[in-house]
Enzyme design. Structure first.
Site, PDB file in Angstrom:
ATOM      1  N   ALA A   1      -5.924   0.607   2.632  1.00  0.00           N
ATOM      2  CA  ALA A   1      -4.648  -0.723   2.764  1.00  0.00           C
ATOM      3  C   ALA A   1      -5.177  -1.205   4.806  1.00  0.00           C
ATOM      4  O   ALA A   1      -4.796  -1.640   5.241  1.00  0.00           O
ATOM      5  CB  ALA A   1      -3.676   0.434   2.869  1.00  0.00           C
ATOM      6  N   TYR A   2      -4.957   0.112   5.141  1.00  0.00           N
ATOM      7  CA  TYR A   2      -5.144   0.154   6.492  1.00  0.00           C
ATOM      8  C   TYR A   2      -6.433  -1.275   6.847  1.00  0.00           C
ATOM      9  O   TYR A   2      -6.009  -1.789   7.505  1.00  0.00           O
ATOM     10  CB  TYR A   2      -5.046   1.399   7.215  1.00  0.00           C
ATOM     11  CG  TYR A   2      -5.479   1.716   8.761  1.00  0.00           C
ATOM     12  CD1 TYR A   2      -4.213   1.337   9.185  1.00  0.00           C
ATOM     13  CD2 TYR A   2      -6.507   1.965   9.514  1.00  0.00           C
ATOM     14  CE1 TYR A   2      -3.631   1.523  10.815  1.00  0.00           C
ATOM     15  CE2 TYR A   2      -6.405   1.021  11.010  1.00  0.00           C
ATOM     16  CZ  TYR A   2      -4.776   1.230  11.649  1.00  0.00           C
ATOM     17  OH  TYR A   2      -5.155   1.069  12.518  1.00  0.00           O
TER      18      TYR A   2
END
Length: 250
Positions: free
Chosen positions: A156-157
């Site tokens: 996600a990051y």
């Protein structure tokens, strides 16, 4: 909240400015005579940081995923200061880490993308008209080496920071003839509370890839970030600056 209103100073907005990277840059800019307004969700930290920075600092509680909150705060800054020359999008979260992609909760993925990518877009979209009216601006989006290379265990990051880099490239080209530069900065691992809260295995995975074999410091971050948002940085836009101890050489 505002304690100083002289128009003789440039005005900067720093999101995520109560702590970490944003706080370090705010301190550096204040030392250079820039009036800094901090946006963050942590009111107690905002008050503490602004008090330590002195009369060239102000603050607003802002959730950067909420366009109305951004608009209200930006309008207040513009009303007090007249214009806004600098925007630094430093607010961000890592989300759950040290997980394979199939293990990541969808709601966590959405939360990270909303804050890191959508929040950056909303802040830029709100401040750009102010900069356009003055034919000058410096926007710095804090990206990450994860956005260039992808960090396993941080899907996600990594995705959100790749989006920030792409956004920066597009905006840099769109406003290249307006006196506004839009650049990004991609740190590897900077020693902050955000990093301290990550699982040791995840931090080791990241630092082992750095040729200098160490984390960057907040002072090193503040030095290069302050240059990027300075008038001296006038012929670079749409670019992602490196701060990775040799990990990224492109």
């Amino acid at each position: 909240m505002t304690r100083f209103t002289s128009s003789s100073y440039q005005t900067a907005i720093i999101t995520g400015g109560a702590d970490g990277l944003g706080k370090a840059l705010a301190r550096k800019l204040v030392q250079q005579g820039v009036f800094v307004t901090l946006f963050d969700l942590n009111e107690a930290k905002l008050q503490e940081t602004a008090a330590n920075l002195g009369e060239l600092a102000d603050w607003h509680v802002v959730d950067v995923t909420q366009s109305e909150q951004i608009r209200t705060a930006v309008d207040a800054v513009q009303q007090k200061r007249g214009t806004i020359e600098i925007l630094v999008n430093s607010a961000g979260i890592t989300g759950k880490t040290n997980l394979k992609s199939h293990e990541v909760p969808v709601e966590d993925f959405d939360r990270v993308l909303s804050l890191n990518a959508r929040g950056t877009f909303l802040c830029c979209q709100t401040v750009l008209p102010v900069m356009l009216s003055g034919s000058y601006g410096r926007i710095l989006n804090i990206a990450s080496i994860a956005g260039k290379e992808g960090n396993a265990g941080m899907v996600a990051y990594s995705t959100s920071k790749a989006a920030v880099i792409g956004m920066t490239k597009a905006m840099g080209k769109e406003y290249a003839e307006t006196g506004i530069t839009v650049n990004a900065l991609a740190p590897a691992v900077i020693q902050t509370a955000l990093v301290d809260a990550m699982p040791p295995a995840q931090v080791s995975y990241m630092t082992d890839k750095i040729p200098m074999k160490r984390c960057g410091t907040l002072e090193e971050f503040a030095e290069i970030a302050a240059f990027i948002v300075s008038p001296a940085n006038s012929f670079t836009t749409g670019f992602t600056f490196d701060l990775s101890g040799g990990r990224a050489v492109y």
